[in-house]
Design a protein around this motif. Structure first.
Motif, PDB file in Angstrom:
ATOM      1  N   GLU A 130      29.627  80.794  79.209  1.00 50.58           N
ATOM      2  CA  GLU A 130      29.325  80.402  77.826  1.00 50.58           C
ATOM      3  C   GLU A 130      27.861  80.659  77.476  1.00 50.58           C
ATOM      4  O   GLU A 130      27.530  80.948  76.324  1.00 50.58           O
ATOM      5  CB  GLU A 130      29.647  78.921  77.612  1.00 50.58           C
ATOM      6  N   LEU A 133      25.174  84.978  76.818  1.00 50.38           N
ATOM      7  CA  LEU A 133      25.167  86.013  75.787  1.00 50.38           C
ATOM      8  C   LEU A 133      23.760  86.331  75.283  1.00 50.38           C
ATOM      9  O   LEU A 133      23.351  85.934  74.183  1.00 50.38           O
ATOM     10  CB  LEU A 133      26.056  85.599  74.623  1.00 50.38           C
ATOM     11  N   GLY A 136      24.650  89.051  72.649  1.00 52.45           N
ATOM     12  CA  GLY A 136      25.425  88.416  71.594  1.00 52.45           C
ATOM     13  C   GLY A 136      26.397  89.386  70.954  1.00 52.45           C
ATOM     14  O   GLY A 136      26.863  90.333  71.597  1.00 52.45           O
ATOM     15  N   HIS A 137      26.721  89.171  69.699  1.00 50.34           N
ATOM     16  CA  HIS A 137      27.700  89.998  68.997  1.00 50.34           C
ATOM     17  C   HIS A 137      27.291  91.462  69.084  1.00 50.34           C
ATOM     18  O   HIS A 137      26.223  91.850  68.597  1.00 50.34           O
ATOM     19  CB  HIS A 137      27.773  89.563  67.534  1.00 50.34           C
ATOM     20  N   THR A 233      27.611  75.553  73.926  1.00 54.82           N
ATOM     21  CA  THR A 233      28.429  76.716  74.227  1.00 54.82           C
ATOM     22  C   THR A 233      27.845  77.934  73.523  1.00 54.82           C
ATOM     23  O   THR A 233      26.826  77.847  72.844  1.00 54.82           O
ATOM     24  CB  THR A 233      29.865  76.488  73.754  1.00 54.82           C
ATOM     25  N   ALA A 234      28.526  79.061  73.653  1.00 50.65           N
ATOM     26  CA  ALA A 234      28.059  80.284  72.999  1.00 50.65           C
ATOM     27  C   ALA A 234      27.945  80.116  71.497  1.00 50.65           C
ATOM     28  O   ALA A 234      27.151  80.807  70.850  1.00 50.65           O
ATOM     29  CB  ALA A 234      29.001  81.441  73.327  1.00 50.65           C
ATOM     30  N   ALA A 235      28.724  79.190  70.921  1.00 46.72           N
ATOM     31  CA  ALA A 235      28.700  78.976  69.477  1.00 46.72           C
ATOM     32  C   ALA A 235      27.443  78.249  69.004  1.00 46.72           C
ATOM     33  O   ALA A 235      27.258  78.064  67.802  1.00 46.72           O
ATOM     34  CB  ALA A 235      29.939  78.199  69.040  1.00 46.72           C
ATOM     35  N   LEU A 325      34.548  82.286  79.358  1.00 48.11           N
ATOM     36  CA  LEU A 325      34.483  82.802  78.004  1.00 48.11           C
ATOM     37  C   LEU A 325      34.715  84.308  78.006  1.00 48.11           C
ATOM     38  O   LEU A 325      34.070  85.038  78.760  1.00 48.11           O
ATOM     39  CB  LEU A 325      33.123  82.483  77.385  1.00 48.11           C
ATOM     40  N   ALA A 327      33.809  86.526  75.878  1.00 47.02           N
ATOM     41  CA  ALA A 327      32.565  87.233  75.560  1.00 47.02           C
ATOM     42  C   ALA A 327      31.650  87.318  76.770  1.00 47.02           C
ATOM     43  O   ALA A 327      30.893  88.279  76.920  1.00 47.02           O
ATOM     44  CB  ALA A 327      31.847  86.544  74.401  1.00 47.02           C
ATOM     45  N   GLN A 375      34.441  85.218  71.258  1.00 46.34           N
ATOM     46  CA  GLN A 375      33.821  83.896  71.397  1.00 46.34           C
ATOM     47  C   GLN A 375      34.795  82.758  71.177  1.00 46.34           C
ATOM     48  O   GLN A 375      34.450  81.602  71.439  1.00 46.34           O
ATOM     49  CB  GLN A 375      32.634  83.766  70.440  1.00 46.34           C
ATOM     50  N   ASN A 376      35.999  83.045  70.686  1.00 50.72           N
ATOM     51  CA  ASN A 376      36.982  81.986  70.471  1.00 50.72           C
ATOM     52  C   ASN A 376      38.082  81.988  71.517  1.00 50.72           C
ATOM     53  O   ASN A 376      39.068  81.266  71.377  1.00 50.72           O
ATOM     54  CB  ASN A 376      37.625  82.125  69.083  1.00 50.72           C
TER      55      ASN A 376
END
Length: 492
Positions: A130, A133, A136-137, A233-235, A325, A327, A375-376
């Motif tokens: 998690e 990243l 990231g995106h 978390t990553a979020a 995760l 991601a 990420q979900n």
């Protein structure tokens, strides 16, 4: 399928590495949305009429621009200027906000790299995934932007820096409390005095919003902090409290990727209906939906102070399985099973078998469009690193038919599941195994399902790719999704 060159993590000092990490997703956006390919690794920018070349595949690196008959390296600042000028000419619009976010994202990466060098790597492999990243995106121009604030304001709460901290605890006067669903887990985090109810808060959010008036008149009081740490978390705004086995999702008045990350009123008001619809789609079966049980907030700061209660992991995982995760599998972390598998075909078949069927069944049988992006999605692996279970989360991003049309829902599912998710995992696996083609197995995985849309998916020459760079440059609403056609690797 041509093997993509494996680009190792950037080396050098933090400044050089930050440039490389920040350039990769920006280049991905530029090459996908605006540039015109003219040769392997070489593209033309039509607005400025310049040639740009990169090395690598999924994570392009070493950008160079052609000038005065020779190739010249582009640093990150120069790249931002070039992209901005190209977009200004391409769209006819100016934008001063996005270039600043690109620079902020790069500077955030530098701060994250320095912090990671000082911090201990978490022992828990799930937490490592998690909080891995750094890039990231992979298709966003500023995935690590943190609102332009000083590093000291956000770094203590950054998952990428392996942060861990106790949530703040507030007391909200009972006559101003708003809640829906099962929020009883919040009351176990502390104790509120008579006439008040407990309301946990993200400490960063308390620094971002002005609550002077409700604190002054007694509608809100401070009760210290929770007795144990949670980790982001990553979020970023969603914390996991391991001692309580509970996820808490907060509002953050900061733009992260495309949105200001508030829990918006309209999403909260539809939360129970959405979550219940998804939960019905996951019974029975090994795949798991992490339910957003309910929310609690104050009527005078409905969005700003909202907290959402999400299921934890205990009792939902198969025996002996370790969640990771999705991601994180793509980004990489210590213990990533992609690095250890000697049989990529078997691993990939297992991955497809746990991720694809529940997402398609939810759509086909229940009209539920999961936001099944990297990420979900959690993928649980057995002791040998083989995927055995998928866990999906985040009712906020779920769409229901017929609230959206079937065609729009299918397009969104294909983007999230195939373009955002499976394409990235497939690419990461192919990088590690020369000559391995993941797409025949993926075609078979989709062909097993009797949906009318499947035939089109397997024969269409293109898939929908979201245009995050153009969305941000043109100032579109963060919830908008505009797509451009991308080559479809499923079309055998």
């Amino acid at each position: 399928m041509d093997r993509v060159e494996l680009i190792p993590p950037p080396e050098g000092d933090d400044a050089v590495r930050a440039d490389a990490y920040a350039a990769a997703p920006l280049l991905n956006c530029l090459l996908r949305e605006v540039a015109e390919p003219v040769a392997p690794g070489v593209h033309r920018l039509p607005g400025v009429d310049r040639l740009i070349r990169v090395r690598g595949g999924r994570r392009p690196a070493g950008p160079e621009v052609r000038a005065h008959g020779r190739w010249r390296h582009l640093g990150h600042t120069e790249l931002v200027k070039l992209v901005s000028e190209e977009l200004r000419r391409h769209t006819g619009l100016s934008n001063h906000e996005l270039p600043a976010e690109m620079i902020d994202s790069r500077d955030a990466v530098a701060a994250i790299l320095a912090a990671r060098a000082r911090s201990a790597v978490p022992e828990d492999p799930y937490r490592r995934s998690e909080q891995s990243l750094i890039t990231g995106h992979p298709y966003h121009p500023a995935p690590k932007a943190r609102g332009g604030g000083p590093v000291g304001a956000w770094l203590p709460y950054a998952p990428e820096a392996h942060a861990s901290f106790p949530p703040a605890l507030l007391g909200v006067r009972e006559d101003t409390l708003v809640e829906e669903g099962d929020t009883s887990a919040l009351d176990a985090l502390g104790q509120a005095p008579p006439g008040y109810r407990l309301l946990p808060a993200h400490p960063w959010q308390l620094d971002l919003v002005d609550l002077a008036e409700p604190f002054a008149d007694g509608r809100l009081i401070r009760l210290g902090t929770a007795g144990s740490d949670a980790w982001p978390t990553a979020a970023i705004r969603t914390l996991y409290a391991p001692e309580r086995d509970l996820f808490l999702k907060f509002s953050l008045d900061v733009r992260i990727t495309n949105d200001i990350r508030r829990l918006w009123r309209h999403d909260l008001l539809r939360l129970r209906r959405t979550d219940e619809a998804v939960a019905r789609a996951f019974v029975p079966g090994p795949a798991v939906w992490l339910s957003d049980r309910g929310y609690r907030t104050a009527d005078f700061a409905f969005e700003e102070l909202a907290v959402l209660v999400r299921d934890g992991l205990h009792g939902r995982l198969l025996p002996g399985a370790t969640p990771l995760l999705a991601a994180g599998l793509v980004e990489g972390f210590d213990g990533n099973p992609l690095d250890a598998t000697g049989d990529p075909a078997a691993w990939w078949e297992a991955y497809l078998g746990v991720v694809v069927p529940p997402a398609l069944a939810a759509f086909a049988d229940h009209g539920v469009v999961l936001e099944a992006h990297l990420q979900n999605t959690l993928v649980a692996v057995d002791g040998g690193g083989l995927p055995v279970q998928a866990l999906f989360r985040d009712a906020e991003g779920v769409k229901l038919l017929p609230e959206v049309s079937r065609a729009a829902g299918w397009e969104r599912l294909v983007y999230c599941l195939v373009v955002n998710h499976l394409t990235e995992v497939a690419g990461a696996l192919a990088e590690r195994h020369t000559g391995f083609d993941p797409w025949p197995a993926a075609r078979r995985a989709f062909a097993r399902h009797d949906l009318p849309e499947i035939a089109g998916l397997l024969t269409s020459p293109t898939l929908p790719g979201k245009t995050n760079l153009l969305l941000r440059w043109t100032g579109a609403d963060g919830a908008d999704a505009r797509y451009l056609p991308l080559p479809n690797p499923l079309a055998g």
